[in-house]
Motif scaffolding. Structure first.
Motif, PDB file in Angstrom:
ATOM      1  N   TRP A 216      14.665  26.855   9.231  1.00  0.00           N
ATOM      2  CA  TRP A 216      15.641  26.272   8.560  1.00  0.00           C
ATOM      3  C   TRP A 216      17.077  25.916   9.380  1.00  0.00           C
ATOM      4  O   TRP A 216      17.427  24.835   9.325  1.00  0.00           O
ATOM      5  N   ASP A 271      10.476  17.316   8.077  1.00  0.00           N
ATOM      6  CA  ASP A 271       9.100  17.412   7.910  1.00  0.00           C
ATOM      7  C   ASP A 271       8.629  18.627   8.788  1.00  0.00           C
ATOM      8  O   ASP A 271       7.616  19.309   8.377  1.00  0.00           O
ATOM      9  N   ARG A 273      10.162  21.111   9.742  1.00  0.00           N
ATOM     10  CA  ARG A 273      10.728  22.186   9.380  1.00  0.00           C
ATOM     11  C   ARG A 273       9.732  22.787   8.102  1.00  0.00           C
ATOM     12  O   ARG A 273       9.330  23.909   8.035  1.00  0.00           O
ATOM     13  N   ASP A 274       9.378  21.758   7.126  1.00  0.00           N
ATOM     14  CA  ASP A 274       8.686  22.312   6.142  1.00  0.00           C
ATOM     15  C   ASP A 274       7.508  22.505   6.475  1.00  0.00           C
ATOM     16  O   ASP A 274       7.017  23.435   5.717  1.00  0.00           O
TER      17      ASP A 274
END
Length: 621
Positions: A216, A271, A273-274
């Motif tokens: 993050w 995207d 990161r997720d």
């Protein structure tokens, strides 16, 4: 502007140094807020274990002897304690919410105050400007600020607040389960297997939680610049002052394309990161479930074997649950603090930007007769980062009450001359004296008070008309009204019922008044009249007007400031004929000085060349 300094100490040393400084700043700016936060921490630290302890005792009593007195005591302590703790929690949360806003405002004020105290020339430094924009965005929008310190720093101090995570919390959890370890000392193999499995689960959970936080933070760092760029493009759409060019020149598609490029980059990074976070979060959830399953199995076995009571089993399970949460949140918080240190480094680098201009401490003499004599003694100047001189070897003296016109082609150094005179910049070489004293020795703000300036790119603000003229919330209405009338704003005042509170522009007031270019120029001139400073400097404020209109405004203004030293900057010779003294600038040097008539007699001079070139456009055949 000095770059962000990397100290010789290692990364950990720099991080600890930054947080020690941030702690001092936070405590100094808001001691009451810090005490409330500490109270919240103590409350959140005690509350879970209060419930765990008395719930376990109550369960043991229900399954055991069921002595009424003890049952009542445990129930009263549990319920009353929870009620009191919940009341205190709500009270402290309410106080924290109130003080938190004030704390955040102070943080912004520190940032804004630094901007206002920076030397003017530093505002034109591109590196500092980018640092200012990034820190400003991070401080107000990205959550990278002293609030992060407030939420996570107790971890470094042996405590933690919202995330129920702390060194003391871990210690309390271990204390609550220590009795279980003591009771199972005869089951060494089983106990060792339990400790290893729990340790492995906690280690995996903590590592993955930290990895999630790292992903993050890295993503936020990557998209920060693009977010600032995206906000800049969005501002173009919302600022109606730029709407004319956007529509006339069809810039809408270009701006939308640039905006979408920033959006696409941000979306792609989010995207990524997720996706990474999903993997790590799945492992965290799995490891925590396995660890809790092992914990239930061990405590259940101990309860069935008669080594512990069922109430104690509840106590141990809940304590171990908190222990696991403590470890995971510690990992997340440490990663957050580690990456937030990069923000703090930028934040303090901005706050530490040094002011190289000598501010001086000598008071400026308040003279009723305005006998202020200013002398430029072989002054030269280069703009920061430039090797080219904007002014070279300027020597000139101002006589009290003199009307001086400074003329020349664009780029000849006229505006730079004004900036040096009112000390927005200091000379690169040479000295400027006032009454025989180097102006750098005078108090900086008091020296500013000697000048009323109307710059070529003057600005009016979305304040009231009176505030724009007086540049203050409080002012004498008679003086402001008189200045506006003298500047030719009688009709404007009549149209708006002589109301000095009339707001200019519609940035903050839907009923604001849009003033024309000519009206804006007159308001700016009224501002210079109203201040009443002994020096009046006009840096081509009427460049957008035709020569005749410019001459009329200058002539009228010249009558208003008859007793003050006045400098008129213009690239139009015709508008300054009423000045008895004219200085001609060319390529950064003063090449001629004299009256209009005497300068025209020098037919080989620059003034004659410029006058002749311009006069042909105004001659009627």
């Amino acid at each position: 502007m000095p770059a962000i300094k990397k100290k010789e100490k290692g990364k950990l040393g720099r991080v600890l140094h930054l947080y020690r400084r941030a702690m001092g700043l936070m405590f100094r700016e808001s001691g009451a807020y810090t005490m409330i936060v500490c109270g919240q921490w103590i409350l959140r630290f005690c509350a879970p274990y209060w419930g765990i302890w008395f719930s376990a005792r109550l369960l043991d009593e229900v399954l055991g002897e069921r002595v009424p007195e003890r049952l009542v005591k445990y129930v009263v302590c549990l319920l009353l304690g929870n009620l009191v703790l919940e009341f205190l929690k709500e009270l402290l949360d309410s106080l924290e919410a109130q003080k938190h806003y004030n704390f955040f405002q102070k943080e912004i004020m520190i940032f804004a105050g630094k901007v206002m105290e920076l030397d003017y020339d530093l505002l034109e430094d591109e590196e500092l400007h980018m640092l200012y924009r990034r820190v400003g965005r991070e401080t107000t929008n990205d959550g990278k600020n002293l609030e992060t310190l407030r939420r996570h720093l107790p971890l470094l101090m042996g405590s933690q607040e919202d995330e129920i995570s702390s060194d003391l919390g871990i210690g309390m959890s271990l204390f609550m389960v220590w009795d279980l370890l003591a009771r199972m000392k005869d089951q060494a193999f089983l106990l060792l297997l339990f400790v290893l499995l729990v340790a492995a689960g906690i280690w995996v959970s903590a590592r993955c939680s930290a990895a999630t936080s790292r992903v993050w933070e890295e993503c936020n760092g990557a998209i920060s610049e693009y977010c600032a760029r995206r906000d800049g493009y969005m501002n173009y759409f919302s600022q109606y002052g730029k709407g004319k060019e956007v529509r006339i020149y069809g810039l809408g598609k270009l701006l939308i394309d640039r905006l979408m490029q920033s959006h696409h980059f941000v979306d792609k990074e989010v995207d990524k990161r997720d996706l990474k976070a999903l993997f790590h979060n799945s492992i965290v959830q799995f490891s925590q479930k396995v660890t809790m399953t092992v914990t239930y199995c061990l405590t259940g076995f101990a309860a069935l074997a008669g080594m512990i009571t069922f109430g104690s089993m509840l106590q141990y399970v809940q304590s171990l649950t908190h222990f696991i949460d403590h470890i995971s949140c510690c990992g997340e918080a440490l990663v957050t603090l580690w990456y937030n240190a990069e923000y703090l480094e930028r934040y303090f680098a901005f706050l530490d930007t040094p002011s190289h201009m000598q501010k001086g401490c000598l008071p400026v003499e308040k003279r009723v007769d305005s006998e202020y004599k200013i002398v430029f003694d072989h002054v030269s100047f280069r703009y920061p980062g430039s090797d080219k001189y904007a002014l070279k070897d300027i020597s000139i003296e101002f006589k009290v009450g003199e009307k001086l016109a400074v003329v020349g082609m664009n780029g000849s150094g006229k505006s730079t001359f004004i900036k040096l005179l009112c000390r927005l910049y200091d000379p690169t070489e040479g000295t400027i004296y006032m009454n025989g004293i180097d102006i750098r020795r005078y108090d900086y703000q008091e020296y500013f008070g000697l000048f009323s300036v109307v710059f070529q790119d003057f600005r009016l603000f979305s304040f009231g008309l009176g505030e724009n003229v007086a540049m203050s919330e409080t002012f004498r209405e008679e003086a402001v009204r008189d200045a506006l009338v003298k500047a030719g704003m009688e009709e404007f005042l009549k149209e708006h019922n002589d109301d000095l509170s009339t707001t200019l522009y519609r940035d903050f007031d839907k009923n604001g008044v849009e003033v024309s270019g000519g009206e804006a120029q007159k308001i700016a001139l009224a501002r210079a009249v109203c201040k009443g400073a002994p020096f009046v400097l006009l840096d081509e404020p009427t460049a957008a007007l035709d020569p005749k209109a410019e001459y009329e405004i200058y002539k009228r203004f010249n009558d208003l400031v008859a007793d003050r030293t006045t400098v008129y900057i213009s690239h139009r010779m015709s508008s300054c004929r009423f000045c008895g003294d004219i200085a001609v600038f060319h390529e950064g040097r003063m090449v001629q000085r004299g009256s209009h008539e005497s300068l025209l007699e020098e037919t080989t001079g620059k003034y004659y060349e410029l006058w002749t070139a311009q006069a042909q456009y105004y001659v009627t055949e």
